[in-house]
Design a protein around this motif. Sequence first.
Motif, PDB file in Angstrom:
ATOM      1  N   GLY A   1     -13.015   1.966  -4.473  1.00 20.17           N
ATOM      2  CA  GLY A   1     -12.317   0.689  -4.443  1.00 20.17           C
ATOM      3  C   GLY A   1     -10.885   0.793  -4.935  1.00 20.17           C
ATOM      4  O   GLY A   1     -10.315  -0.191  -5.412  1.00 20.17           O
ATOM      5  N   LEU A   2     -10.290   1.992  -4.797  1.00 21.96           N
ATOM      6  CA  LEU A   2      -8.944   2.242  -5.299  1.00 21.96           C
ATOM      7  C   LEU A   2      -7.976   2.523  -4.150  1.00 21.96           C
ATOM      8  O   LEU A   2      -8.378   3.000  -3.083  1.00 21.96           O
ATOM      9  N   THR A   3      -6.699   2.245  -4.399  1.00 16.46           N
ATOM     10  CA  THR A   3      -5.657   2.451  -3.395  1.00 16.46           C
ATOM     11  C   THR A   3      -4.734   3.587  -3.820  1.00 16.46           C
ATOM     12  O   THR A   3      -4.316   3.660  -4.982  1.00 16.46           O
ATOM     13  N   ALA A   4      -4.409   4.461  -2.867  1.00 20.11           N
ATOM     14  CA  ALA A   4      -3.409   5.510  -3.077  1.00 20.11           C
ATOM     15  C   ALA A   4      -2.344   5.366  -2.000  1.00 20.11           C
ATOM     16  O   ALA A   4      -2.658   5.393  -0.805  1.00 20.11           O
TER      17      ALA A   4
ATOM     18  N   ALA B   1       5.595  -2.289  -7.140  1.00 17.26           N
ATOM     19  CA  ALA B   1       5.565  -3.758  -7.202  1.00 17.26           C
ATOM     20  C   ALA B   1       4.659  -4.335  -6.129  1.00 17.26           C
ATOM     21  O   ALA B   1       3.930  -5.313  -6.367  1.00 17.26           O
ATOM     22  N   MET B   2       4.680  -3.729  -4.928  1.00 16.44           N
ATOM     23  CA  MET B   2       3.800  -4.197  -3.851  1.00 16.44           C
ATOM     24  C   MET B   2       2.329  -4.075  -4.269  1.00 16.44           C
ATOM     25  O   MET B   2       1.496  -4.932  -3.944  1.00 16.44           O
ATOM     26  N   MET B   3       2.014  -3.022  -5.008  1.00 15.83           N
ATOM     27  CA  MET B   3       0.643  -2.817  -5.470  1.00 15.83           C
ATOM     28  C   MET B   3       0.321  -3.745  -6.633  1.00 15.83           C
ATOM     29  O   MET B   3      -0.741  -4.374  -6.663  1.00 15.83           O
ATOM     30  N   MET B   4       1.243  -3.865  -7.581  1.00 18.20           N
ATOM     31  CA  MET B   4       0.998  -4.716  -8.742  1.00 18.20           C
ATOM     32  C   MET B   4       0.789  -6.175  -8.330  1.00 18.20           C
ATOM     33  O   MET B   4       0.018  -6.912  -8.953  1.00 18.20           O
ATOM     34  N   LYS B   5       1.482  -6.587  -7.268  1.00 17.45           N
ATOM     35  CA  LYS B   5       1.388  -7.969  -6.786  1.00 17.45           C
ATOM     36  C   LYS B   5       0.218  -8.177  -5.817  1.00 17.45           C
ATOM     37  O   LYS B   5      -0.017  -9.283  -5.349  1.00 17.45           O
ATOM     38  N   GLY B   6      -0.495  -7.078  -5.502  1.00 16.25           N
ATOM     39  CA  GLY B   6      -1.657  -7.186  -4.631  1.00 16.25           C
ATOM     40  C   GLY B   6      -1.344  -7.205  -3.152  1.00 16.25           C
ATOM     41  O   GLY B   6      -2.242  -7.426  -2.324  1.00 16.25           O
ATOM     42  N   ILE B   7      -0.087  -6.950  -2.763  1.00 19.17           N
ATOM     43  CA  ILE B   7       0.302  -6.982  -1.354  1.00 19.17           C
ATOM     44  C   ILE B   7      -0.158  -5.715  -0.642  1.00 19.17           C
ATOM     45  O   ILE B   7      -0.627  -5.760   0.495  1.00 19.17           O
TER      46      ILE B   7
ATOM     47  N   LEU C   1      -2.817  -3.332  -1.415  1.00 15.09           N
ATOM     48  CA  LEU C   1      -3.938  -2.972  -2.290  1.00 15.09           C
ATOM     49  C   LEU C   1      -5.238  -2.912  -1.499  1.00 15.09           C
ATOM     50  O   LEU C   1      -6.251  -3.490  -1.886  1.00 15.09           O
ATOM     51  N   ASP C   2      -5.221  -2.186  -0.403  1.00 15.38           N
ATOM     52  CA  ASP C   2      -6.403  -1.976   0.416  1.00 15.38           C
ATOM     53  C   ASP C   2      -7.004  -0.625   0.031  1.00 15.38           C
ATOM     54  O   ASP C   2      -6.315   0.403   0.066  1.00 15.38           O
ATOM     55  N   PRO C   3      -8.268  -0.555  -0.387  1.00 15.98           N
ATOM     56  CA  PRO C   3      -8.840   0.716  -0.829  1.00 15.98           C
ATOM     57  C   PRO C   3      -8.705   1.816   0.222  1.00 15.98           C
ATOM     58  O   PRO C   3      -8.924   1.598   1.416  1.00 15.98           O
ATOM     59  N   GLY C   4      -8.340   2.996  -0.234  1.00 16.52           N
ATOM     60  CA  GLY C   4      -8.147   4.139   0.646  1.00 16.52           C
ATOM     61  C   GLY C   4      -6.823   4.815   0.353  1.00 16.52           C
ATOM     62  O   GLY C   4      -6.136   4.495  -0.614  1.00 16.52           O
ATOM     63  N   VAL C   5      -6.457   5.778   1.202  1.00 16.96           N
ATOM     64  CA  VAL C   5      -5.215   6.544   1.065  1.00 16.96           C
ATOM     65  C   VAL C   5      -4.327   6.211   2.252  1.00 16.96           C
ATOM     66  O   VAL C   5      -4.741   6.374   3.409  1.00 16.96           O
ATOM     67  N   TRP C   6      -3.098   5.753   1.970  1.00 15.61           N
ATOM     68  CA  TRP C   6      -2.238   5.235   3.026  1.00 15.61           C
ATOM     69  C   TRP C   6      -0.814   5.776   2.922  1.00 15.61           C
ATOM     70  O   TRP C   6      -0.277   5.920   1.834  1.00 15.61           O
ATOM     71  N   ASN C   7      -0.213   6.048   4.075  1.00 15.08           N
ATOM     72  CA  ASN C   7       1.224   6.290   4.141  1.00 15.08           C
ATOM     73  C   ASN C   7       1.938   4.954   4.326  1.00 15.08           C
ATOM     74  O   ASN C   7       1.350   3.984   4.815  1.00 15.08           O
ATOM     75  N   THR C   8       3.201   4.914   3.958  1.00 22.57           N
ATOM     76  CA  THR C   8       3.901   3.632   3.928  1.00 22.57           C
ATOM     77  C   THR C   8       4.048   2.987   5.302  1.00 22.57           C
ATOM     78  O   THR C   8       4.092   1.759   5.398  1.00 22.57           O
ATOM     79  N   GLU C   9       4.112   3.783   6.369  1.00 22.58           N
ATOM     80  CA  GLU C   9       4.267   3.171   7.693  1.00 22.58           C
ATOM     81  C   GLU C   9       3.001   2.461   8.166  1.00 22.58           C
ATOM     82  O   GLU C   9       3.029   1.724   9.150  1.00 22.58           O
ATOM     83  N   GLN C  10       1.892   2.651   7.452  1.00 26.41           N
ATOM     84  CA  GLN C  10       0.642   1.963   7.798  1.00 26.41           C
ATOM     85  C   GLN C  10       0.544   0.572   7.172  1.00 26.41           C
ATOM     86  O   GLN C  10      -0.395  -0.166   7.458  1.00 26.41           O
ATOM     87  N   LEU C  11       1.512   0.210   6.337  1.00 28.45           N
ATOM     88  CA  LEU C  11       1.439  -1.015   5.552  1.00 28.45           C
ATOM     89  C   LEU C  11       2.418  -2.054   6.084  1.00 28.45           C
ATOM     90  O   LEU C  11       3.408  -1.715   6.744  1.00 28.45           O
TER      91      LEU C  11
END
Length: 401
Positions: A133-136, A356-362, A364-374
């Motif tokens: 349930g964690l985001t990287a 900040a995007m993570m702290m604000k919950g924007i 915060l989808d569990p898994g491992v992501w590169n920035t272009e996927q967000l």
Amino acid sequence: MKNVLVVGAGGVGAVAVVKMAMHPEIFQDITLASRTLSKCDEIAANVKTRTGVEIKTAQIDAMDVAATAALIRETGAELVVNLALPYQDLALMDACLEAGVHYLDTANYEPEDDAKFEYHWQWAYQDRFKKAGLTAILGSGFDPGVTSIFATWIRKHKLDGIRLIDVLDCNGGDNGKPFATNFNPEINIREVTAVARHWENGDWVETPAMTRKVAFDFPAVGEKNMYLMYHEELESLKTHFPEVERARFWMTFGDAYINHVTVLQNIGMTRIDPVVYEGKEIIPLQFLKAVLPDPSDLGALTKGKTCIGDIITGPSGDAEKTYYIYNICDHEECYAEVGSQAVAYTTGVPAMIGAAMMMKGIWLDPGVWNTEQLDPDAFMEMLNTDGLPWQVVELDGHPVF
């Protein structure tokens, strides 16, 4: 979330924590950790002087997973921002999984004994982070990071797809030194001397390092020679934008820089395998790093501007269009604001914004992501308000280079 642990007390870490301290509504508790506590304390003093905010400091060996997990628990951090060396990425991801916290970095993993930086080692953590349930978030610097988010923003708002993408990184700054790198010398020289690769028509095309040179007129900087290189975002861009026909990365270097690197390579000083000197093993590139100027000491000396961005071509309705999206950053203005030059600034600010995007919950989808996927929109808004304003212009076709 309110507590963050930043690992890494180099130039990028110094910028990131100052910018975090400027957002107490997001980052309420900041700890900076590094192998060298004195560096953390110096940065903390700079943060206090510039913002009035007190941050905590700690000593840590980022390769020690158990000790890092213990520090995470001790600080109460809910997010680890990895601004250390890329060799340490996997150990820090392991520590985050052990402690049950989220993770963000600016550069992908690279084995210490092999100059090969690829994402597959970190992508392999996808199921473990998702199950926990964690985001990287991987690569929230400028390139990779902002340049990938630029591509997503163009794909979302301007084009129906991406056919061609060229990432152009220009540093028009001058620090007055005969030879100095603007970020960690060891990582910089490993990148520059690696075989150049770009993606074209479904396969990688390789050329010898630093052999393909093109002059380009950069906004606010002027004409500079840029060289075709391999850079990690090419791997993720071609993966996450499968319609891409060609993806390339270019970086500017002056003639003096190229001459110095060529000589150092010819005499073996860029080697990363150990050699025996007076009965002790040393790695030539690490010794070279020790005698070169520290990039974090160059801020007061550096003048000029950087210009980093993407030229992107793709379909738009019944037509094909090309856009150039970029940021211009002034070295002296960066130093006045945070005490660092623009190369550290352009990486440290996006690290803060990604956090900040993570702290604000924007993000915060569990898994491992590169920035272009967000989703890019909130990040792009913060670039404009936090020191890295961007511009986008339509070009008359994709430049031929």
